[in-house]
Design a protein around this motif. Structure first.
Motif, PDB file in Angstrom:
ATOM      1  N   GLY A  11      37.059  38.491  64.308  1.00 54.91           N
ATOM      2  CA  GLY A  11      36.585  37.191  63.859  1.00 54.91           C
ATOM      3  C   GLY A  11      37.250  36.722  62.588  1.00 54.91           C
ATOM      4  O   GLY A  11      38.310  37.230  62.194  1.00 54.91           O
ATOM      5  N   ALA A  24      43.410  39.544  51.219  1.00 53.17           N
ATOM      6  CA  ALA A  24      44.751  40.131  51.148  1.00 53.17           C
ATOM      7  C   ALA A  24      45.606  39.173  50.325  1.00 53.17           C
ATOM      8  O   ALA A  24      46.229  38.256  50.863  1.00 53.17           O
ATOM      9  CB  ALA A  24      45.324  40.325  52.556  1.00 53.17           C
ATOM     10  N   ASP A  36      44.490  34.813  52.964  1.00 54.77           N
ATOM     11  CA  ASP A  36      44.406  34.268  51.595  1.00 54.77           C
ATOM     12  C   ASP A  36      44.205  32.741  51.653  1.00 54.77           C
ATOM     13  O   ASP A  36      43.298  32.183  51.014  1.00 54.77           O
ATOM     14  CB  ASP A  36      45.716  34.624  50.865  1.00 54.77           C
ATOM     15  N   ALA A  38      43.082  31.027  54.171  1.00 51.14           N
ATOM     16  CA  ALA A  38      41.790  30.730  54.819  1.00 51.14           C
ATOM     17  C   ALA A  38      40.636  30.875  53.819  1.00 51.14           C
ATOM     18  O   ALA A  38      39.723  30.044  53.782  1.00 51.14           O
ATOM     19  CB  ALA A  38      41.590  31.659  56.017  1.00 51.14           C
ATOM     20  N   GLY A 126      49.967  41.369  58.140  1.00 47.47           N
ATOM     21  CA  GLY A 126      50.431  40.049  58.579  1.00 47.47           C
ATOM     22  C   GLY A 126      51.787  39.765  57.959  1.00 47.47           C
ATOM     23  O   GLY A 126      52.804  40.390  58.305  1.00 47.47           O
ATOM     24  N   TYR A 128      53.035  40.642  55.262  1.00 41.88           N
ATOM     25  CA  TYR A 128      53.663  41.799  54.603  1.00 41.88           C
ATOM     26  C   TYR A 128      54.163  42.876  55.592  1.00 41.88           C
ATOM     27  O   TYR A 128      54.756  43.876  55.177  1.00 41.88           O
ATOM     28  CB  TYR A 128      52.714  42.413  53.574  1.00 41.88           C
ATOM     29  N   ASN A 165      45.159  44.361  66.151  1.00 43.36           N
ATOM     30  CA  ASN A 165      44.353  45.114  65.183  1.00 43.36           C
ATOM     31  C   ASN A 165      42.975  45.440  65.744  1.00 43.36           C
ATOM     32  O   ASN A 165      42.481  46.557  65.565  1.00 43.36           O
ATOM     33  CB  ASN A 165      44.221  44.326  63.876  1.00 43.36           C
TER      34      ASN A 165
HETATM   35  N1  AR6 Z   1      40.021  36.330  58.794  1.00 43.11           N
HETATM   36  C1  AR6 Z   1      40.350  37.642  58.929  1.00 43.11           C
HETATM   37  N2  AR6 Z   1      41.624  38.068  59.033  1.00 43.11           N
HETATM   38  C2  AR6 Z   1      42.598  37.125  59.016  1.00 43.11           C
HETATM   39  C3  AR6 Z   1      42.342  35.747  58.882  1.00 43.11           C
HETATM   40  C4  AR6 Z   1      40.976  35.368  58.764  1.00 43.11           C
HETATM   41  N3  AR6 Z   1      40.617  34.086  58.624  1.00 43.11           N
HETATM   42  N4  AR6 Z   1      43.541  35.095  58.893  1.00 43.11           N
HETATM   43  C5  AR6 Z   1      44.501  36.024  59.053  1.00 43.11           C
HETATM   44  N5  AR6 Z   1      43.947  37.264  59.134  1.00 43.11           N
HETATM   45  P1  AR6 Z   1      48.039  38.242  55.910  1.00 43.11           P
HETATM   46  P2  AR6 Z   1      49.274  40.297  54.194  1.00 43.11           P
HETATM   47  C6  AR6 Z   1      44.564  38.578  59.302  1.00 43.11           C
HETATM   48  O1  AR6 Z   1      49.353  37.706  56.322  1.00 43.11           O
HETATM   49  O2  AR6 Z   1      50.039  40.831  55.345  1.00 43.11           O
HETATM   50  C7  AR6 Z   1      49.532  35.654  51.936  1.00 43.11           C
HETATM   51  O3  AR6 Z   1      50.438  34.572  51.832  1.00 43.11           O
HETATM   52  C8  AR6 Z   1      45.937  38.697  59.934  1.00 43.11           C
HETATM   53  O4  AR6 Z   1      45.834  38.695  61.361  1.00 43.11           O
HETATM   54  O5  AR6 Z   1      46.947  37.286  55.605  1.00 43.11           O
HETATM   55  O6  AR6 Z   1      48.536  41.274  53.319  1.00 43.11           O
HETATM   56  C9  AR6 Z   1      49.207  36.253  50.578  1.00 43.11           C
HETATM   57  O7  AR6 Z   1      49.140  35.276  49.572  1.00 43.11           O
HETATM   58  C10 AR6 Z   1      46.382  40.057  59.422  1.00 43.11           C
HETATM   59  O8  AR6 Z   1      45.933  41.102  60.290  1.00 43.11           O
HETATM   60  O9  AR6 Z   1      48.154  39.210  54.606  1.00 43.11           O
HETATM   61  C11 AR6 Z   1      50.336  37.196  50.382  1.00 43.11           C
HETATM   62  O10 AR6 Z   1      51.475  36.550  49.868  1.00 43.11           O
HETATM   63  C12 AR6 Z   1      45.661  40.231  58.096  1.00 43.11           C
HETATM   64  O11 AR6 Z   1      44.741  39.127  58.017  1.00 43.11           O
HETATM   65  C13 AR6 Z   1      50.639  37.714  51.766  1.00 43.11           C
HETATM   66  O12 AR6 Z   1      50.174  36.694  52.660  1.00 43.11           O
HETATM   67  C14 AR6 Z   1      46.560  40.213  56.883  1.00 43.11           C
HETATM   68  O13 AR6 Z   1      47.589  39.234  57.067  1.00 43.11           O
HETATM   69  C15 AR6 Z   1      49.869  38.969  52.073  1.00 43.11           C
HETATM   70  O14 AR6 Z   1      50.281  39.459  53.318  1.00 43.11           O
END
Ligand code: AR6
Length: 176
Positions: A11, A24, A36, A38, A126, A128, A165
């Motif tokens: 979710g 994140a 982030d 969102a 995501g 990263y 995931n």
């Molecule tokens: N709820 C839960 N999980 C989510 C949501 C959500 N609304 N949206 C995405 N995910 P990422 P990172 C998941 O890219 O890899 C940002 O620009 C997604 O499917 O959000 O740690 C930051 O500012 C994935 O499994 O974070 C940093 O610059 C997970 O969240 C960079 O991205 C993490 O993906 C961090 O990259």
């Protein structure tokens, strides 16, 4: 092995009714895409305002560390902004350590602030590009180890967004 306080769902983390949601984030604390983006969109400008104050005070947040702000308009009272590592094949061990640190430091900060229920996204998997199976192993082990030494946290929710995931966490933690 499995701690009954650990749960997995698929979710949107911004909708979760918990004391704290983990973001994140990146070291700048100024927002970005993915989860982030969102969280900042749903939580409103109070979150960014506190991030800017923290950045002014301590110059952002190092990889593997975490800071806490209000949850703004989110159901959660707090957002814990954790910075995971950018994946690199050349420094896989270092990235693994930093990812574990991001989870552990988030939990420490949660306990310090009286948080009992907390939701985590799949940090670093995501933008990263951390490999999802290894990241799931690290997240589950770090949290399970932490909980064996802690009795104030009552629930840790893994909120998986993508199907990959969710499948990996279900495999490891059983059905939800
Ligand atoms: N709820 C839960 N999980 C989510 C949501 C959500 N609304 N949206 C995405 N995910 P990422 P990172 C998941 O890219 O890899 C940002 O620009 C997604 O499917 O959000 O740690 C930051 O500012 C994935 O499994 O974070 C940093 O610059 C997970 O969240 C960079 O991205 C993490 O993906 C961090 O990259």
């Amino acid at each position: 092995m499995k701690d009954s306080r650990v749960e997995v769902i698929q979710g949107d983390i911004t909708k979760q009714q918990v004391n704290a949601v983990v973001n994140a984030a990146n070291s700048s604390l100024l927002g970005g895409g993915g989860v982030d983006g969102a969280i900042h969109r749903a939580g409103g400008k109070a979150i960014l305002e506190e991030c800017i104050k923290i950045r002014d005070r301590q110059g952002g947040c190092n990889t593997g560390e975490a800071v806490i702000t209000t949850g703004g308009n989110l159901p959660a009272k707090y957002v814990i902004h954790a910075v995971g590592p950018v994946w690199s094949n050349n420094s896989a061990d270092k990235a693994a350590t930093l990812l574990a640190n991001a989870y552990r430091n988030s939990l420490k900060l949660a306990v310090k602030n009286g948080v009992k229920t907390i939701a985590f996204p799949n940090i670093s998997t995501g933008i990263y590009h951390f490999p999802k199976p290894q990241a799931a192993d690290i997240a589950i082990k770090t949290i399970t180890d932490f909980l064996t030494e802690n009795n104030t946290i009552t629930k840790v929710l893994f909120v998986c967004f993508d199907d990959d995931n969710y499948g990996l966490y279900q495999q490891r933690l059983g059905g939800s």
